[in-house]
Motif scaffolding. Structure first.
Motif, PDB file in Angstrom:
ATOM      1  N   GLU A 180      34.091  37.191 -11.053  1.00  0.00           N
ATOM      2  CA  GLU A 180      33.352  36.774 -10.234  1.00  0.00           C
ATOM      3  C   GLU A 180      33.896  36.917  -8.656  1.00  0.00           C
ATOM      4  N   ALA A 181      35.172  36.574  -8.752  1.00  0.00           N
ATOM      5  CA  ALA A 181      36.012  36.840  -7.381  1.00  0.00           C
ATOM      6  C   ALA A 181      36.461  38.106  -6.849  1.00  0.00           C
ATOM      7  N   GLY A 182      36.103  38.922  -7.712  1.00  0.00           N
ATOM      8  CA  GLY A 182      36.539  40.486  -7.536  1.00  0.00           C
ATOM      9  C   GLY A 182      37.863  40.968  -7.845  1.00  0.00           C
ATOM     10  N   VAL A 183      38.713  40.292  -8.525  1.00  0.00           N
ATOM     11  CA  VAL A 183      40.104  40.498  -8.632  1.00  0.00           C
ATOM     12  C   VAL A 183      40.339  40.866 -10.160  1.00  0.00           C
ATOM     13  N   PRO A 184      41.326  41.650 -10.406  1.00  0.00           N
ATOM     14  CA  PRO A 184      41.457  42.317 -11.676  1.00  0.00           C
ATOM     15  C   PRO A 184      41.521  41.105 -12.848  1.00  0.00           C
ATOM     16  N   ALA A 185      41.246  41.751 -14.153  1.00  0.00           N
ATOM     17  CA  ALA A 185      41.789  40.717 -15.196  1.00  0.00           C
ATOM     18  C   ALA A 185      43.249  40.472 -15.455  1.00  0.00           C
ATOM     19  N   LEU A 186      43.479  39.166 -15.795  1.00  0.00           N
ATOM     20  CA  LEU A 186      44.919  39.003 -16.078  1.00  0.00           C
ATOM     21  C   LEU A 186      45.492  39.547 -17.562  1.00  0.00           C
ATOM     22  N   GLU A 187      46.508  39.762 -17.519  1.00  0.00           N
ATOM     23  CA  GLU A 187      47.087  40.195 -18.609  1.00  0.00           C
ATOM     24  C   GLU A 187      47.461  38.895 -19.566  1.00  0.00           C
ATOM     25  N   ASP A 188      47.228  39.112 -20.872  1.00  0.00           N
ATOM     26  CA  ASP A 188      47.540  37.992 -21.649  1.00  0.00           C
ATOM     27  C   ASP A 188      49.175  38.269 -21.846  1.00  0.00           C
ATOM     28  N   ASN A 189      50.014  37.438 -21.272  1.00  0.00           N
ATOM     29  CA  ASN A 189      51.513  37.824 -21.214  1.00  0.00           C
ATOM     30  C   ASN A 189      52.007  36.946 -22.561  1.00  0.00           C
ATOM     31  N   PRO A 190      52.854  37.209 -23.603  1.00  0.00           N
ATOM     32  CA  PRO A 190      53.245  36.899 -24.748  1.00  0.00           C
ATOM     33  C   PRO A 190      54.543  35.698 -24.125  1.00  0.00           C
ATOM     34  N   TYR A 191      55.192  36.128 -23.091  1.00  0.00           N
ATOM     35  CA  TYR A 191      56.365  35.303 -22.834  1.00  0.00           C
ATOM     36  C   TYR A 191      55.777  33.986 -22.144  1.00  0.00           C
ATOM     37  N   ALA A 192      54.718  34.191 -21.369  1.00  0.00           N
ATOM     38  CA  ALA A 192      54.023  33.292 -20.583  1.00  0.00           C
ATOM     39  C   ALA A 192      53.484  32.212 -21.764  1.00  0.00           C
ATOM     40  N   ALA A 193      52.875  32.818 -22.746  1.00  0.00           N
ATOM     41  CA  ALA A 193      52.163  31.702 -23.883  1.00  0.00           C
ATOM     42  C   ALA A 193      53.309  31.127 -24.380  1.00  0.00           C
ATOM     43  N   ARG A 234      64.049  30.729 -21.472  1.00  0.00           N
ATOM     44  CA  ARG A 234      64.254  31.868 -22.145  1.00  0.00           C
ATOM     45  C   ARG A 234      63.189  32.734 -22.336  1.00  0.00           C
ATOM     46  N   HIS A 235      61.932  32.323 -22.464  1.00  0.00           N
ATOM     47  CA  HIS A 235      60.698  32.893 -22.441  1.00  0.00           C
ATOM     48  C   HIS A 235      60.427  33.784 -21.037  1.00  0.00           C
ATOM     49  N   LEU A 236      60.537  32.806 -20.055  1.00  0.00           N
ATOM     50  CA  LEU A 236      60.583  33.310 -18.782  1.00  0.00           C
ATOM     51  C   LEU A 236      61.588  34.351 -18.479  1.00  0.00           C
ATOM     52  N   ASP A 237      62.447  34.051 -18.717  1.00  0.00           N
ATOM     53  CA  ASP A 237      63.699  35.133 -18.316  1.00  0.00           C
ATOM     54  C   ASP A 237      63.404  36.578 -19.060  1.00  0.00           C
ATOM     55  N   GLU A 238      62.805  36.249 -20.259  1.00  0.00           N
ATOM     56  CA  GLU A 238      62.423  37.597 -21.139  1.00  0.00           C
ATOM     57  C   GLU A 238      61.448  38.517 -20.657  1.00  0.00           C
ATOM     58  N   GLY A 239      60.428  37.935 -19.822  1.00  0.00           N
ATOM     59  CA  GLY A 239      59.392  38.784 -19.429  1.00  0.00           C
ATOM     60  C   GLY A 239      58.215  37.792 -18.494  1.00  0.00           C
ATOM     61  N   CYS A 240      58.472  36.695 -17.629  1.00  0.00           N
ATOM     62  CA  CYS A 240      57.585  36.163 -16.950  1.00  0.00           C
ATOM     63  C   CYS A 240      58.062  35.294 -15.841  1.00  0.00           C
ATOM     64  N   GLY A 294      50.469  37.548 -14.997  1.00  0.00           N
ATOM     65  CA  GLY A 294      50.120  37.432 -16.383  1.00  0.00           C
ATOM     66  C   GLY A 294      49.735  35.922 -16.561  1.00  0.00           C
ATOM     67  N   LEU A 295      49.331  35.724 -17.906  1.00  0.00           N
ATOM     68  CA  LEU A 295      48.665  34.308 -18.172  1.00  0.00           C
ATOM     69  C   LEU A 295      49.291  34.005 -19.570  1.00  0.00           C
ATOM     70  N   GLY A 296      49.558  32.623 -19.850  1.00  0.00           N
ATOM     71  CA  GLY A 296      49.858  32.075 -21.120  1.00  0.00           C
ATOM     72  C   GLY A 296      49.414  30.880 -21.268  1.00  0.00           C
ATOM     73  N   ILE A 297      48.638  30.210 -22.174  1.00  0.00           N
ATOM     74  CA  ILE A 297      47.943  29.007 -22.340  1.00  0.00           C
ATOM     75  C   ILE A 297      48.444  28.297 -23.677  1.00  0.00           C
ATOM     76  N   ALA A 298      48.664  27.039 -23.610  1.00  0.00           N
ATOM     77  CA  ALA A 298      48.710  26.417 -24.854  1.00  0.00           C
ATOM     78  C   ALA A 298      47.730  25.182 -24.735  1.00  0.00           C
ATOM     79  N   VAL A 299      47.309  24.852 -25.938  1.00  0.00           N
ATOM     80  CA  VAL A 299      46.667  23.586 -26.192  1.00  0.00           C
ATOM     81  C   VAL A 299      47.199  22.678 -27.184  1.00  0.00           C
ATOM     82  N   LYS A 300      47.013  21.416 -26.932  1.00  0.00           N
ATOM     83  CA  LYS A 300      47.550  20.464 -28.177  1.00  0.00           C
ATOM     84  C   LYS A 300      47.054  19.537 -27.979  1.00  0.00           C
ATOM     85  N   GLU A 301      46.378  18.916 -29.193  1.00  0.00           N
ATOM     86  CA  GLU A 301      45.661  17.714 -29.293  1.00  0.00           C
ATOM     87  C   GLU A 301      46.443  16.378 -29.862  1.00  0.00           C
ATOM     88  N   PHE A 302      46.165  15.436 -29.222  1.00  0.00           N
ATOM     89  CA  PHE A 302      46.854  14.038 -29.466  1.00  0.00           C
ATOM     90  C   PHE A 302      45.693  12.952 -29.786  1.00  0.00           C
TER      91      PHE A 302
END
Length: 355
Positions: free
Chosen positions: A237-250, A277-283, A320-328
């Motif tokens: 909608e904003a006219g910007v490219p889709a974000l890569e799902d980055n496994p290191y960010a996730a 360590r995940h950020l160092d590797e690729g994000c 890149g993008l990575g999301i985590a969801v955790k329920e409590f």
């Protein structure tokens, strides 16, 4: 702030805590909900048009003027069992005046009116509207005389990681002379903040008699897929490219989420090796946002998270993008987020972007 050991990275810890609206009784004849502080990412919702009708019913004699905000009436119609009753539903620009206290909503029997702040967030609006509606039916249907319900509410209120944790400790007006909480408050909080399997049977049954339970935020789910889909939609909608799902960010988001337990959390400005360590590797460089929320309207949730990330979530330059969801079912994160943080049925969302 500790940076990754190899690749330099800017790790910005940001937080947004969305709060459950609460109720109190500041004056005889009203039940109200104090205004909650909001995170920096939160926005205001403008008042909706109102419609006014004059009616007489079995609930009202003689005829009284009933004023119903169209949006509130439509929302209440989705939330409740049966027809919207002849009670005024007012989107209030000044709840302090309408409720007689610094509040985000109230039920005033003397005015046959429910007042709901026009500034509420999307997740707060159904919770608070349903909450105040339950005060209305408590009075209308004489639920205070239902001993089985009262006993069940008292039993549930003994759970310090359940119903007792839903009732705001700063609301002294809820407390009766014997130290117990007003049963009408327990009922409203339980129905809007607990899932049926967490309630005593008489309470769950009574809640289901009045509310379409599945419509409440507490019974909604957030998934990584639904969030990434909404982010992709807003970026398109904003006219910007889709974000890569980055496994290191996730992986970094997952690692950050694991630092949250029911009783302790690592401060947001600390970066254990399990995260970096995940950020160092690729994000790297990267930013992240951690939020405790009830599930609510996805576009608003996404835009609020983008504001916490200073626009990085919807920026064209983000890589890149990575999301985590955790329920409590229960979490005590008050040291991290403040004393008005959600503690029962809270959803942790950690969003990491590679910038």
């Amino acid at each position: 702030m500790r940076k990754p050991l190899s690749t330099p990275a800017l790790l910005i810890a940001m937080l947004g805590v969305s709060l459950l609206a609460a109720c109190s009784s500041p004056q005889p004849g009203s039940t109200s909900a104090p205004a909650d502080p909001t995170s920096a990412a939160e926005t205001r919702t403008p008042s909706e048009p109102r419609s006014t009708t004059s009616t007489a019913s079995a609930e009202q004699s003689p005829a009284v003027q009933v004023e119903q905000d169209e949006a509130l009436a439509a929302l209440l119609g989705h939330l409740i069992v049966g027809e919207v009753p002849q009670v005024s539903l007012i989107s209030s620009a000044d709840t302090a005046a309408d409720c007689g206290s610094e509040s985000s909503g109230c039920y005033v029997p003397a005015k046959n009116s429910l007042f709901v702040s026009a500034d509420l967030k999307a997740f707060q609006r159904p919770e608070l509207l349903a909450h105040e509606y339950l005060h209305y039916v408590w009075e209308r249907d004489g639920l205070a005389d239902d001993k089985e319900l009262a006993d069940a509410l008292a039993e549930d209120a003994a759970d310090e990681e359940g119903l007792a944790a839903l009732v705001p400790p700063w609301q002294k007006d809820y407390i009766r002379a014997d130290g117990s909480v007003e049963p009408t408050e327990l009922f409203s909080y339980s129905c809007t903040g607990m899932r049926p399997e967490q309630q005593s049977l008489p309470v769950a049954t009574a809640c289901a008699d009045y509310l379409n339970i599945g419509e409440l935020p507490v019974n909604q789910d957030l998934t990584v897929r639904s969030l990434t889909t909404e982010i992709a939609r807003l970026r398109q909608e904003a006219g910007v490219p889709a974000l890569e799902d980055n496994p290191y960010a996730a992986a970094a988001s997952e690692a950050r989420a694991e630092l949250f337990t029911a009783s302790s959390q690592v401060p947001l400005d600390e970066y254990p090796e399990s995260v970096t360590r995940h950020l160092d590797e690729g994000c790297a460089p990267a930013s992240y946002a951690a939020r405790l929320v009830r599930p609510y309207e996805l576009a608003e949730l996404t835009r609020d998270t983008d504001a916490l990330l200073k626009g990085a979530l919807l920026a064209g330059s983000t890589k890149g993008l990575g999301i985590a969801v955790k329920e409590f079912d229960y979490i005590d994160a008050t040291k991290l987020f403040g004393d008005r943080t959600l503690r029962v049925n809270a959803t942790l969302v950690v969003t990491t972007v590679c910038t």
